[in-house]
Design a protein around this motif. Sequence first.
Motif, short mmCIF file in Angstrom:
data_model
loop_
_atom_site.label_atom_id
_atom_site.label_comp_id
_atom_site.label_asym_id
_atom_site.label_seq_id
_atom_site.Cartn_x
_atom_site.Cartn_y
_atom_site.Cartn_z
N THR A 1 -21.65 -8.19 22.26
CA THR A 1 -20.93 -8.80 21.15
C THR A 1 -21.25 -10.29 21.08
O THR A 1 -21.84 -10.87 22.01
CB THR A 1 -19.43 -8.62 21.32
OG1 THR A 1 -19.00 -9.38 22.47
CG2 THR A 1 -19.06 -7.14 21.51
N TYR A 2 -20.81 -10.93 19.99
CA TYR A 2 -21.03 -12.38 19.86
C TYR A 2 -20.30 -13.13 20.97
O TYR A 2 -20.86 -14.05 21.58
CB TYR A 2 -20.54 -12.85 18.49
CG TYR A 2 -20.52 -14.36 18.36
CD1 TYR A 2 -21.71 -15.08 18.32
CD2 TYR A 2 -19.32 -15.07 18.28
CE1 TYR A 2 -21.72 -16.47 18.22
CE2 TYR A 2 -19.31 -16.45 18.18
CZ TYR A 2 -20.51 -17.14 18.15
OH TYR A 2 -20.51 -18.51 18.05
N ASN A 3 -19.06 -12.74 21.26
CA ASN A 3 -18.31 -13.42 22.31
C ASN A 3 -19.00 -13.26 23.66
O ASN A 3 -19.02 -14.20 24.47
CB ASN A 3 -16.88 -12.88 22.39
CG ASN A 3 -16.03 -13.35 21.23
OD1 ASN A 3 -16.33 -14.36 20.60
ND2 ASN A 3 -14.96 -12.63 20.93
N GLN A 4 -19.56 -12.09 23.91
CA GLN A 4 -20.28 -11.88 25.16
C GLN A 4 -21.55 -12.74 25.21
O GLN A 4 -21.90 -13.27 26.27
CB GLN A 4 -20.63 -10.40 25.31
CG GLN A 4 -19.44 -9.50 25.59
CD GLN A 4 -19.79 -8.03 25.52
OE1 GLN A 4 -20.70 -7.62 24.79
NE2 GLN A 4 -19.07 -7.20 26.28
N THR B 1 -22.12 -15.68 23.65
CA THR B 1 -21.79 -17.09 23.88
C THR B 1 -21.27 -17.30 25.29
O THR B 1 -21.59 -18.32 25.93
CB THR B 1 -20.77 -17.60 22.86
OG1 THR B 1 -19.62 -16.75 22.84
CG2 THR B 1 -21.38 -17.64 21.47
N GLU B 2 -20.50 -16.37 25.80
CA GLU B 2 -20.01 -16.48 27.17
C GLU B 2 -21.18 -16.47 28.15
O GLU B 2 -21.19 -17.21 29.15
CB GLU B 2 -19.03 -15.35 27.50
CG GLU B 2 -18.40 -15.43 28.87
CD GLU B 2 -17.56 -16.68 29.07
OE1 GLU B 2 -17.40 -17.10 30.24
OE2 GLU B 2 -17.08 -17.26 28.08
N ASP C 1 -16.46 -23.44 17.42
CA ASP C 1 -17.39 -22.31 17.53
C ASP C 1 -18.79 -22.84 17.80
O ASP C 1 -19.26 -23.76 17.13
CB ASP C 1 -17.36 -21.52 16.20
CG ASP C 1 -18.18 -20.25 16.22
OD1 ASP C 1 -19.02 -20.07 17.13
OD2 ASP C 1 -18.01 -19.42 15.31
N GLN D 1 -23.65 -14.76 13.66
CA GLN D 1 -23.33 -14.23 14.98
C GLN D 1 -24.42 -13.27 15.44
O GLN D 1 -24.79 -13.25 16.63
CB GLN D 1 -21.98 -13.51 14.94
CG GLN D 1 -20.79 -14.43 14.73
CD GLN D 1 -19.46 -13.71 14.87
OE1 GLN D 1 -19.41 -12.50 15.11
NE2 GLN D 1 -18.37 -14.45 14.74
N THR E 1 -8.79 -25.84 17.71
CA THR E 1 -8.74 -24.49 18.27
C THR E 1 -7.32 -23.94 18.26
O THR E 1 -7.09 -22.77 17.94
CB THR E 1 -9.28 -24.48 19.71
OG1 THR E 1 -10.64 -24.95 19.70
CG2 THR E 1 -9.25 -23.08 20.28
#
Length: 433
Positions: free
Chosen positions: A2-5, A7-8, A85, A99, A428
């Motif tokens: 995923t996008y969050n994964q 960037t993490e 972001d 993303q 945020t």
Amino acid sequence: MTYNQATEYLFTQAPLFQNIGSGAYKEGLENTRALDEHFSHPHTKFKTIHVAGTNGKGSTSHTLAAILQAAGYKVGLYTSPHLVDFRERIRVNGECISQEAVVEFVTKHKSFFEPLHPSFFELATAMAFNWFAQQGVDIAVIEVGLGGRLDCTNIITPVLSVITNIGFDHMAFLGNTLAAIASEKAGIIKPGIPVVIGESNAETAPVFKAKALQENAPITFAHTNPVIKDSIWKDGYLIHTSTDGCNYKGQLSGECQKLNANTILTAVYKLQQAGFDISTGNIGQGFENVCTMTGLMGRWQTVCPSPLTICDTAHNSHGFKHIVKHLQHIMQNPEFGTMHIVFGMVNDKDISTVLSMLPKNAVYYFTQASVKRALPCNELAAMAKTYNLDGSTYQSVEQAVSAATAAAGKNDMIYIGGSSFVVADYFTTFARK
């Protein structure tokens, strides 16, 4: 993934400078050149403008991008840091990289870059250049991350270089004198490429002149040849009057924008001389709509009208001299009530100098941003007390802003700042409410 994964993964595999400081900094261009070769030298597929300097890089970069957009060019924009972001760093005509593109970059290429152990900024730069090439931009405005000479953006050969100003910041990497810092920033000056210097002084000007002479680069000092003759506030805008009689309504209205506007307009004139088709109307549209067109946030930005709440990303003594001047101007109004200052800094800045500049007759809400480099609020408050700055401590920006908002009256003002990351925490937290 995923996008969050994705960037993490970027944040953990190649830690952000904003989180850990010097541990994330890598000197040299070897990794950048390896990444650039892997992606078939994407930075050669479009024209670029390179922007360095201690302060004003973001405002200058975004405004130049907005003016070029208004002129009909497809414009890439690469800046740092991001506030909310990661995708804010990489934009085309104001639109963030998708993303999906971020995820694809990580999943498709991580097997190549993992053995290199690149920094976060090296990967972000490679991603930006690759995205701009894929999107077919006409020109990209590229903001230096740190310094200039050894910054990984410095593989480009731009059509114009801009150095906004020189102040004391990042001395551990750039040097302890203004001349030393100027020498690092001057590293972006390329053979035969025009360079605009926004501000200089007796210590830095000779450094720029010598480097420009060495590279046979035409050099213009904007502050000694001003093209903005006056800037006044009117109806919430900063109106800039040029020497040729044009009035430009600036959406960015902080005190420092008076100097930034002169640098920007000087740079635009150089672009016109280089053959870019930019009209007076395009310039006006870019100045007036820079935030709307490019997504710029946190530059003397009104985030709440009542109580009037302003945030700004100024984070060093060179930037705060303009902030303090603006705050004092507001506080001199006979009808003004109380200034409430939500304030936090990171631990590698010249904190004492900034504290010595701040107004004594304000109420302070000392806080800390949610990054590892943040100076604990109790330590900040103790330092501030030695400069006769009194206030309470708050473990989060949200708590500090909430307390200031509850205490502020109708004639009061709240200022939120001290660090880009304090402003980032504000957006945020409160953007979600």
